[in-house]
Write a protein that holds these residues in place. Structure first.
Motif, mmCIF file in Angstrom:
data_model
loop_
_atom_site.group_PDB
_atom_site.id
_atom_site.type_symbol
_atom_site.label_atom_id
_atom_site.label_comp_id
_atom_site.label_asym_id
_atom_site.label_seq_id
_atom_site.Cartn_x
_atom_site.Cartn_y
_atom_site.Cartn_z
ATOM 1 N N ASN A 111 0.980 -1.336 -0.023
ATOM 2 C CA ASN A 111 -0.063 0.099 -0.041
ATOM 3 C C ASN A 111 0.859 1.241 0.047
ATOM 4 O O ASN A 111 0.204 2.115 -0.102
ATOM 5 C CB ASN A 111 -0.876 -0.092 1.212
ATOM 6 N N ALA A 112 2.166 1.200 0.133
ATOM 7 C CA ALA A 112 3.089 2.283 0.099
ATOM 8 C C ALA A 112 3.730 2.531 -0.931
ATOM 9 O O ALA A 112 4.146 3.773 -1.455
ATOM 10 C CB ALA A 112 4.119 2.159 1.489
ATOM 11 N N ILE A 113 4.080 1.501 -1.731
ATOM 12 C CA ILE A 113 4.898 1.409 -3.013
ATOM 13 C C ILE A 113 4.379 2.535 -4.007
ATOM 14 O O ILE A 113 5.140 3.385 -4.459
ATOM 15 C CB ILE A 113 5.284 0.061 -3.517
ATOM 16 N N PRO A 114 3.024 2.546 -4.423
ATOM 17 C CA PRO A 114 2.643 3.540 -5.257
ATOM 18 C C PRO A 114 2.761 4.993 -4.850
ATOM 19 O O PRO A 114 2.610 5.647 -5.705
ATOM 20 C CB PRO A 114 1.046 3.042 -5.430
ATOM 21 N N SER A 115 2.989 5.334 -3.450
ATOM 22 C CA SER A 115 2.747 6.624 -3.300
ATOM 23 C C SER A 115 3.468 7.744 -3.967
ATOM 24 O O SER A 115 3.174 8.647 -4.513
ATOM 25 C CB SER A 115 2.962 6.840 -1.665
ATOM 26 N N PRO A 116 4.934 7.208 -4.010
ATOM 27 C CA PRO A 116 5.698 8.290 -4.512
ATOM 28 C C PRO A 116 5.625 8.417 -6.125
ATOM 29 O O PRO A 116 5.757 9.582 -6.619
ATOM 30 C CB PRO A 116 7.314 7.531 -4.338
ATOM 31 N N TYR A 117 5.056 7.467 -6.731
ATOM 32 C CA TYR A 117 4.463 7.423 -8.143
ATOM 33 C C TYR A 117 3.606 8.400 -8.554
ATOM 34 O O TYR A 117 3.354 9.020 -9.750
ATOM 35 C CB TYR A 117 4.480 6.054 -8.881
ATOM 36 N N GLN A 174 4.444 12.509 1.645
ATOM 37 C CA GLN A 174 3.896 12.316 2.916
ATOM 38 C C GLN A 174 3.387 10.948 3.240
ATOM 39 O O GLN A 174 3.088 10.654 4.211
ATOM 40 C CB GLN A 174 2.727 13.339 2.745
ATOM 41 N N GLY A 175 3.008 10.295 2.159
ATOM 42 C CA GLY A 175 2.704 8.710 2.455
ATOM 43 C C GLY A 175 3.511 8.110 3.303
ATOM 44 O O GLY A 175 3.105 7.102 3.958
ATOM 45 N N ILE A 176 4.971 8.154 2.787
ATOM 46 C CA ILE A 176 5.837 7.478 3.476
ATOM 47 C C ILE A 176 6.022 7.900 4.743
ATOM 48 O O ILE A 176 6.358 7.160 5.636
ATOM 49 C CB ILE A 176 7.511 7.459 2.629
ATOM 50 N N TRP A 177 6.141 9.182 5.009
ATOM 51 C CA TRP A 177 6.549 9.964 6.194
ATOM 52 C C TRP A 177 5.410 9.391 7.346
ATOM 53 O O TRP A 177 5.706 9.117 8.498
ATOM 54 C CB TRP A 177 6.459 11.512 6.104
ATOM 55 N N GLY A 178 4.231 9.467 6.800
ATOM 56 C CA GLY A 178 3.117 9.108 7.837
ATOM 57 C C GLY A 178 3.168 7.646 8.452
ATOM 58 O O GLY A 178 3.140 7.540 9.274
ATOM 59 N N ILE A 179 3.661 6.817 7.588
ATOM 60 C CA ILE A 179 3.813 5.334 7.896
ATOM 61 C C ILE A 179 4.963 5.305 8.775
ATOM 62 O O ILE A 179 4.813 4.620 10.062
ATOM 63 C CB ILE A 179 4.040 4.607 6.899
ATOM 64 N N ILE A 180 6.040 5.920 8.543
ATOM 65 C CA ILE A 180 7.168 5.880 9.205
ATOM 66 C C ILE A 180 6.988 6.508 10.791
ATOM 67 O O ILE A 180 7.209 5.704 11.866
ATOM 68 C CB ILE A 180 8.093 6.898 8.671
ATOM 69 N N LEU A 210 5.834 -0.584 -12.077
ATOM 70 C CA LEU A 210 5.679 0.867 -11.680
ATOM 71 C C LEU A 210 7.102 1.331 -12.254
ATOM 72 O O LEU A 210 7.178 2.666 -12.785
ATOM 73 C CB LEU A 210 5.516 1.324 -10.121
ATOM 74 N N GLN A 211 8.106 0.650 -12.131
ATOM 75 C CA GLN A 211 9.487 1.026 -12.639
ATOM 76 C C GLN A 211 9.578 1.206 -14.078
ATOM 77 O O GLN A 211 10.020 2.256 -14.532
ATOM 78 C CB GLN A 211 10.434 0.015 -12.183
ATOM 79 N N ALA A 212 8.902 0.299 -14.736
ATOM 80 C CA ALA A 212 8.889 0.307 -15.995
ATOM 81 C C ALA A 212 7.852 1.042 -16.763
ATOM 82 O O ALA A 212 7.897 1.810 -17.933
ATOM 83 C CB ALA A 212 8.766 -1.046 -16.632
ATOM 84 N N LEU A 213 6.478 1.282 -16.286
ATOM 85 C CA LEU A 213 5.607 1.832 -16.849
ATOM 86 C C LEU A 213 4.678 2.850 -16.004
ATOM 87 O O LEU A 213 3.689 3.444 -16.419
ATOM 88 C CB LEU A 213 4.440 0.642 -17.118
ATOM 89 N N GLY A 214 5.096 3.020 -14.569
ATOM 90 C CA GLY A 214 4.689 4.047 -14.005
ATOM 91 C C GLY A 214 4.196 5.376 -14.614
ATOM 92 O O GLY A 214 3.191 6.080 -14.292
ATOM 93 N N ALA A 215 5.375 5.842 -15.123
ATOM 94 C CA ALA A 215 5.432 7.406 -15.595
ATOM 95 C C ALA A 215 4.271 7.338 -16.926
ATOM 96 O O ALA A 215 3.637 8.341 -16.840
ATOM 97 C CB ALA A 215 6.598 7.819 -16.266
ATOM 98 N N ASP A 216 4.307 6.316 -17.756
ATOM 99 C CA ASP A 216 3.416 6.298 -18.796
ATOM 100 C C ASP A 216 1.828 6.052 -18.315
ATOM 101 O O ASP A 216 0.766 6.949 -18.848
ATOM 102 C CB ASP A 216 3.739 5.077 -19.804
ATOM 103 N N THR A 222 -3.543 -0.081 -8.281
ATOM 104 C CA THR A 222 -2.234 -0.720 -8.406
ATOM 105 C C THR A 222 -2.161 -1.361 -7.303
ATOM 106 O O THR A 222 -1.579 -2.742 -7.402
ATOM 107 C CB THR A 222 -1.234 0.569 -8.433
ATOM 108 N N THR A 223 -2.552 -1.085 -6.166
ATOM 109 C CA THR A 223 -2.256 -1.759 -4.884
ATOM 110 C C THR A 223 -3.387 -3.181 -4.966
ATOM 111 O O THR A 223 -2.694 -4.184 -4.683
ATOM 112 C CB THR A 223 -2.670 -1.014 -3.746
ATOM 113 N N LEU A 224 -4.579 -2.763 -5.374
ATOM 114 C CA LEU A 224 -5.496 -3.949 -5.528
ATOM 115 C C LEU A 224 -4.870 -5.114 -6.396
ATOM 116 O O LEU A 224 -4.864 -6.248 -6.058
ATOM 117 C CB LEU A 224 -6.878 -3.690 -5.875
ATOM 118 N N SER A 225 -4.400 -4.602 -7.537
ATOM 119 C CA SER A 225 -3.826 -5.565 -8.453
ATOM 120 C C SER A 225 -2.609 -6.353 -8.074
ATOM 121 O O SER A 225 -2.379 -7.341 -8.631
ATOM 122 C CB SER A 225 -3.555 -4.736 -9.773
#
Length: 500
Positions: free
Chosen positions: A167-173, A315-321, A416-422, A441-444
């Motif tokens: 649930n955290a990985i998509p936040s920066p993207y 902020q998504g990462i900061w909140g969890i930390i 996300l690394q390969a296609l996130g920006a597109d 993204t998270t559900l998938s």
């Protein structure tokens, strides 16, 4: 040349999934498979390794090490303090053995939604589940599916605010938080929970009608407690179908359940104290991302020294930390007398996070190499061309890669690394909310990931002493089929009504 490169990518994926299934560590395997694809494509090997693979690996570690480390540490402390066992005992005591399946699912759900890793949950809950299913005379083969439903479905990907790495990985993207699209997340969670419970309840009733009850069987008998603790190695990603890899002896009892120690002093712990750290994780995370961080002056983030980012990017990462740090401090202070050795728990919890993060980071590096090859344009165009709807393209790409790698976080990271920006650009062009993109993204990531070669599935079966033949059908329904149906519903709702 493009065709040869495409063959190389497909072959490297086949090697990655094949050798990973055989138990070879992904941290060692991923760069080899990536470089194999690079060689077939005619790319320079050393430059690909040092200039493409390693920077991508390092970037992932830099971004997510705190979450992996704090999450593993929190889970270890909850386990060793007895809080995890106390939560499970309280739920079981409230519902009673006649609702054994519901009791186990809810016990797992409360723990994982509060930040306890699914590996710790499996070891903490299995002894309770075995006794409860025995009392209710429900077949033991349904225990893995009940644990799977509560541990790596709706609490991992659907419920808003879940502190899981998925649930955290998509936040920066997407510039979002773990509370993205809360309404749709809850709907998906209800579908997964409700559908899974209906299936398991029906299966239990069917077994009862056919005269099948609880039976350990020759390959399922729990061994005598020896005092050996093996869950730290399993939590570190050393899942394998061969029981000798888990410290079990080969021979007549090969495949029997893994022995675990009962957490200390859990029986004397007030239930409120056991639940409090779980509440802290969710509450502090919400307060940070919705009330505290938006009110702070974070203009300095635009400076080069701080990455030249905006608050929404971090902020998504900061909140969890912050939430995990506060919860860890609470457990250490309030339960300090319940630890046999708090320093050892801290050390083991911290070190237990290293292999998981580097395994996932290695898969990210693999994705970076593959996406840098000219032939990847064929795959990218095929995925993006699956549908004009970016939500469908996102879901297909993440599901496929999560299924291939057998890892929710690994498959999502590669996608996300390969296609996130597109995908983000297409969504913005179509007026689709980034919160909706985050939730899809998270559900998938939690759909096709739980195929038979998934490390968590293999570990869960090893812990319970069961086989794929005995239990995977039910795991597949509750952890693959129903979550995929939930994704379809959310995509339909999101397309019609947007994010909510």
């Amino acid at each position: 040349m493009a065709t040869l490169g495409l063959i190389g990518i497909i072959a490297s994926l086949a090697l990655l999934i094949g050798f990973a299934y055989r138990g070879i560590n992904v941290m060692f395997l991923a760069p080899l498979c990536a470089l194999f694809a690079a060689i077939i494509a005619g790319a320079p090997v050393l430059a690909t390794y040092t200039q493409v693979f390693m920077p991508a690996l390092g970037k992932f570690v830099v971004s997510y090490l705190p979450i992996f480390m704090l999450g593993a540490l929190f889970g270890k402390l909850m386990d060793d303090s007895g809080a995890a066992r106390r939560i499970a005992d309280s739920i079981v005591g409230f519902l009673g053995p006649q609702r054994a399946v519901l009791a186990i699912v809810l016990s797992c759900a409360v723990l994982t939604y509060g930040g306890v890793t699914l590996f710790v949950v499996a070891f903490a809950i299995f002894p309770i589940a075995a006794e409860l299913f025995r009392q209710a005379d429900i077949p033991k083969r349904l225990i893995p599916a009940a644990i799977a439903l509560g541990s790596f479905t709706f609490t991992m990907t659907a419920l808003p605010g879940s502190p899981t790495i998925q649930n955290a990985i998509p936040s920066p993207y997407f510039g979002t938080t773990t509370f993205a699209a809360p309404g749709l997340g809850v709907i998906a969670g209800v579908i997964m929970f409700g559908g899974g419970m209906l299936w398991l309840t029906r299966r239990a009733h069917s077994a009862r009608d056919s005269g099948e009850g609880y039976e350990d069987g020759p390959l399922m008998s729990p061994p005598p407690r020896t005092g050996h603790r093996v869950h730290d190695r399993l939590a570190a990603g050393e899942a394998h179908t061969d029981p000798t890899h888990h410290g079990l002896e080969a021979g007549p009892d090969r495949g029997r359940s893994v022995a675990v120690e009962a957490p200390p002093a859990s029986a004397t712990m007030p239930a409120a104290l056991a639940y409090t750290p779980v509440v802290i994780v969710i509450a502090v995370n919400w307060v940070m991302v919705n009330l505290v961080l938006p009110r702070l002056d974070t203009s300095y983030l635009a400076e080069k020294a701080y990455g030249g980012v905006a608050l929404k990017d971090v902020q998504g990462i900061w909140g969890i930390i912050v939430a995990l740090v506060v919860a860890i401090a609470f457990v250490l202070v309030v339960h300090r007398r319940r630890f046999a050795d708090a320093q050892q728990s801290l050390n083991e919890g911290t070190l237990g996070s290293m292999l998981p993060i580097f395994n996932t980071a290695s898969e990210v590096g693999y994705g970076a190499v593959v996406s840098s090859l000219p032939a990847f344009a064929i795959i990218r165009d095929a995925v993006l061309g699956v549908s004009p709807n970016p939500l469908i393209s996102t879901s297909v790409s993440v599901n496929v890669l999560a299924g291939i790698t057998g890892s929710a976080s690994g498959g999502m990271s590669i996608a996300l690394q390969a296609l996130g920006a597109d995908l983000a650009a297409r969504a913005q062009a179509d007026g689709i909310s980034m919160e909706l993109m985050h939730r899809i993204t998270t559900l998938s990531s939690g759909g096709m990931d739980a195929l038979p070669h998934n490390g968590a599935v293999i570990t869960l079966l090893a812990v319970t002493g069961l086989t794929h033949r005995q239990s995977y059908k039910d795991i597949g329904v509750v952890a693959v089929v129903i979550p995929v149906l939930a994704i379809i519903v959310v995509i339909a709702l999101g397309t019609m009504f947007g994010s909510f």
